[in-house]
Design a protein around this motif. Structure first.
Motif, PDB file in Angstrom:
ATOM      1  N   GLN A   5      44.565   9.737  35.474  1.00  0.00           N
ATOM      2  CA  GLN A   5      45.402  10.931  35.347  1.00  0.00           C
ATOM      3  C   GLN A   5      45.074  11.616  34.021  1.00  0.00           C
ATOM      4  OE1 GLN A   5      49.199   8.742  35.624  1.00  0.00           O
ATOM      5  NE2 GLN A   5      49.802  10.186  37.233  1.00  0.00           N
ATOM      6  N   LYS A   6      44.992  12.929  34.053  1.00  0.00           N
ATOM      7  CA  LYS A   6      44.822  13.709  32.818  1.00  0.00           C
ATOM      8  C   LYS A   6      46.185  14.273  32.434  1.00  0.00           C
ATOM      9  CE  LYS A   6      43.280  17.948  32.780  1.00  0.00           C
ATOM     10  NZ  LYS A   6      42.406  19.128  32.908  1.00  0.00           N
ATOM     11  N   TYR A   7      46.692  13.839  31.284  1.00  0.00           N
ATOM     12  CA  TYR A   7      47.976  14.319  30.782  1.00  0.00           C
ATOM     13  C   TYR A   7      47.757  15.319  29.648  1.00  0.00           C
ATOM     14  CZ  TYR A   7      50.666  10.633  33.156  1.00  0.00           C
ATOM     15  OH  TYR A   7      51.261   9.820  34.087  1.00  0.00           O
ATOM     16  N   LEU A   8      48.514  16.407  29.670  1.00  0.00           N
ATOM     17  CA  LEU A   8      48.576  17.326  28.543  1.00  0.00           C
ATOM     18  C   LEU A   8      49.944  17.185  27.893  1.00  0.00           C
ATOM     19  CD1 LEU A   8      46.835  20.557  29.916  1.00  0.00           C
ATOM     20  CD2 LEU A   8      45.885  18.797  28.405  1.00  0.00           C
ATOM     21  N   HIS A   9      49.950  17.171  26.547  1.00  0.00           N
ATOM     22  CA  HIS A   9      51.178  16.950  25.800  1.00  0.00           C
ATOM     23  C   HIS A   9      51.747  18.261  25.259  1.00  0.00           C
ATOM     24  CE1 HIS A   9      50.123  12.814  26.155  1.00  0.00           C
ATOM     25  NE2 HIS A   9      49.182  12.832  25.220  1.00  0.00           N
ATOM     26  N   ASN A  10      53.064  18.374  25.304  1.00  0.00           N
ATOM     27  CA  ASN A  10      53.766  19.494  24.686  1.00  0.00           C
ATOM     28  C   ASN A  10      54.074  19.098  23.236  1.00  0.00           C
ATOM     29  OD1 ASN A  10      55.589  21.419  23.765  1.00  0.00           O
ATOM     30  ND2 ASN A  10      56.666  21.585  25.711  1.00  0.00           N
ATOM     31  N   MET A  11      53.104  19.374  22.364  1.00  0.00           N
ATOM     32  CA  MET A  11      53.229  18.909  20.989  1.00  0.00           C
ATOM     33  C   MET A  11      54.281  19.686  20.201  1.00  0.00           C
ATOM     34  SD  MET A  11      51.331  16.320  20.890  1.00  0.00           S
ATOM     35  CE  MET A  11      51.430  15.986  19.133  1.00  0.00           C
ATOM     36  N   ASP A  14      57.252  20.677  21.248  1.00  0.00           N
ATOM     37  CA  ASP A  14      58.542  20.024  21.462  1.00  0.00           C
ATOM     38  C   ASP A  14      58.548  18.608  20.896  1.00  0.00           C
ATOM     39  OD1 ASP A  14      59.486  22.279  22.677  1.00  0.00           O
ATOM     40  OD2 ASP A  14      59.422  21.479  24.721  1.00  0.00           O
ATOM     41  N   TRP A  15      57.413  17.904  21.035  1.00  0.00           N
ATOM     42  CA  TRP A  15      57.342  16.522  20.574  1.00  0.00           C
ATOM     43  C   TRP A  15      57.525  16.426  19.059  1.00  0.00           C
ATOM     44  CZ3 TRP A  15      57.858  11.792  22.242  1.00  0.00           C
ATOM     45  CH2 TRP A  15      57.363  10.722  21.496  1.00  0.00           C
ATOM     46  N   THR A  16      56.847  17.277  18.322  1.00  0.00           N
ATOM     47  CA  THR A  16      56.907  17.187  16.863  1.00  0.00           C
ATOM     48  C   THR A  16      58.254  17.642  16.304  1.00  0.00           C
ATOM     49  OG1 THR A  16      55.834  19.367  16.705  1.00  0.00           O
ATOM     50  CG2 THR A  16      54.419  17.422  16.549  1.00  0.00           C
ATOM     51  N   LYS A  17      59.049  18.313  17.119  1.00  0.00           N
ATOM     52  CA  LYS A  17      60.396  18.690  16.683  1.00  0.00           C
ATOM     53  C   LYS A  17      61.347  17.501  16.692  1.00  0.00           C
ATOM     54  CE  LYS A  17      60.107  23.510  18.265  1.00  0.00           C
ATOM     55  NZ  LYS A  17      60.598  24.492  19.276  1.00  0.00           N
ATOM     56  N   LEU A  18      60.985  16.471  17.460  1.00  0.00           N
ATOM     57  CA  LEU A  18      61.846  15.290  17.529  1.00  0.00           C
ATOM     58  C   LEU A  18      61.749  14.492  16.236  1.00  0.00           C
ATOM     59  CD1 LEU A  18      61.274  13.722  21.078  1.00  0.00           C
ATOM     60  CD2 LEU A  18      63.214  15.098  20.317  1.00  0.00           C
ATOM     61  N   PHE A  25      57.481  15.322  27.812  1.00  0.00           N
ATOM     62  CA  PHE A  25      56.542  15.823  26.807  1.00  0.00           C
ATOM     63  C   PHE A  25      55.088  15.676  27.242  1.00  0.00           C
ATOM     64  CE2 PHE A  25      60.363  14.069  24.910  1.00  0.00           C
ATOM     65  CZ  PHE A  25      60.836  15.143  24.165  1.00  0.00           C
ATOM     66  N   SER A  26      54.854  15.048  28.373  1.00  0.00           N
ATOM     67  CA  SER A  26      53.497  14.768  28.849  1.00  0.00           C
ATOM     68  C   SER A  26      53.433  15.068  30.340  1.00  0.00           C
ATOM     69  CB  SER A  26      53.129  13.303  28.597  1.00  0.00           C
ATOM     70  OG  SER A  26      53.284  12.967  27.238  1.00  0.00           O
ATOM     71  N   THR A  27      52.603  16.039  30.715  1.00  0.00           N
ATOM     72  CA  THR A  27      52.521  16.484  32.110  1.00  0.00           C
ATOM     73  C   THR A  27      51.207  16.037  32.737  1.00  0.00           C
ATOM     74  OG1 THR A  27      53.862  18.424  31.616  1.00  0.00           O
ATOM     75  CG2 THR A  27      52.558  18.480  33.645  1.00  0.00           C
ATOM     76  N   ALA A  28      51.299  15.365  33.883  1.00  0.00           N
ATOM     77  CA  ALA A  28      50.100  14.937  34.609  1.00  0.00           C
ATOM     78  C   ALA A  28      49.505  16.124  35.362  1.00  0.00           C
ATOM     79  CB  ALA A  28      50.454  13.823  35.578  1.00  0.00           C
TER      80      ALA A  28
END
Length: 315
Positions: free
Chosen positions: A180-186, A188-192, A288-291
């Motif tokens: 699976q290739k996942y793309l990350h929503n960085m 939103d992630w780095t706001k945590l 935060f990670s979409t396949a």
């Protein structure tokens, strides 16, 4: 000869993942026979030329391609076309793929040259659907900043969980390969805050130590990705995940790749992640990670590949 392809090695510094789809109405068997010979040649040649490079080329074959190429039947027991797993919020999508190549090396030059040789054979008969250039990020971390693959089996356990045995004797030495290739929503992630990130993953970010059960959420990644059989025995898969990215385009991700002696283990993990336990309590990392891809292949033993090489088939 039941020797496996090199599916149990540990992730190398550089990797290229490549997915191909055969073109319609084209004779593909001669190209495949040449590919089988090439895979053996690449692995042998680089083992001699760069003995300390831990270089390998692993080829996986999808369900439809297996039939189209007239490979041995009945098929490996759990080789099928992957079907999407849809949860209340997130979906493990299903995408096409006839051949998958996993190219590893200490130097990207080696990976590049191996894919160039593969492309020379495949370009007339197939289209490249994916080409992902992975790299080792710090001490084996994903772009999210956490160590990836901590629960991987080590030593002899890697072969135990990754390689098909006597339960499917005709394909002993093979391995189910799921990607699976996942793309990350960085953004939103780095706001945590770090503490919130740790509860998503289920581990401390710096030390990689698992959070105590008393504070680890039951929808954390480490909680839902842990698999057991009906007797409570832990089941594992061999992950060779690698980060990849194009920061200037705000595209960073993880290429998830799992080798296992049965696909049902990986499928159960995906169901737990995307559907949840109970249903709806999905893996929080998916926020935060979409396949973007999902494909199943089988990496046959070198014995089977040798039987279909151009030299062998012309005898």
């Amino acid at each position: 000869m039941q020797e496996s392809q090199n599916v149990t090695d540990y992730p190398n510094t550089n990797t290229i993942f490549s997915v191909w789809k055969f073109k319609a109405n084209i004779e593909i068997k001669p190209a495949f026979e040449n590919l089988c010979a090439l895979v053996a040649n690449l692995n042998h040649s680089y083992a001699v030329r760069i003995p300390d490079g831990r270089i390998s080329c692993v080829m996986g074959i999808g369900h439809d391609a297996w039939i189209q190429l007239s490979l041995p039947t009945p098929l490996p027991k759990e080789l099928k076309t992957f079907e999407a797993i849809t949860g209340s919020k997130h979906t493990a999508v299903a995408t096409p793929g006839d051949l998958h190549f996993h190219l590893r090396g200490t130097d990207m030059s080696v990976c590049f040259d191996m894919l160039t040789a593969i492309t020379e054979i495949l370009y007339p008969v197939a289209d490249a659907l994916e080409e992902i250039h992975g790299f080792r990020y710090w001490d084996g971390r994903s772009i999210l900043g956490f160590v990836d693959g901590t629960e991987n089996p080590i030593g002899d356990q890697r072969e135990l969980f990754a390689i098909v045995g006597d339960e499917d004797a005709a394909f002993k030495g093979g391995s189910y390969l799921f990607v699976q290739k996942y793309l990350h929503n960085m953004q939103d992630w780095t706001k945590l805050p770090v503490e919130a990130q740790e509860k998503v993953i289920g581990r401390h970010k710096t030390s990689d130590i698992e959070l105590p059960d008393a504070i680890k959420p039951d929808n954390s990644h480490s909680a839902l990705a842990a698999i057991e059989d009906e007797k409570g025995n832990e089941l594992k898969i061999v992950r060779d995940n690698m980060p990849f990215g194009n920061p200037s385009k705000n595209e960073v991700g993880t290429y998830f790749i799992a080798y296992a002696n049965t696909f049902s283990t990986t499928h159960k993990m995906l169901e737990r992640m995307f559907i949840g336990v109970p249903s709806g309590n999905y893996d929080r990392i998916l926020d935060f990670s979409t396949a973007h891809t999902g494909s199943l292949f089988f990496a046959p033993s070198l014995r089977i590949l040798k039987a279909y090489t151009a030299d062998s088939t012309s005898d």
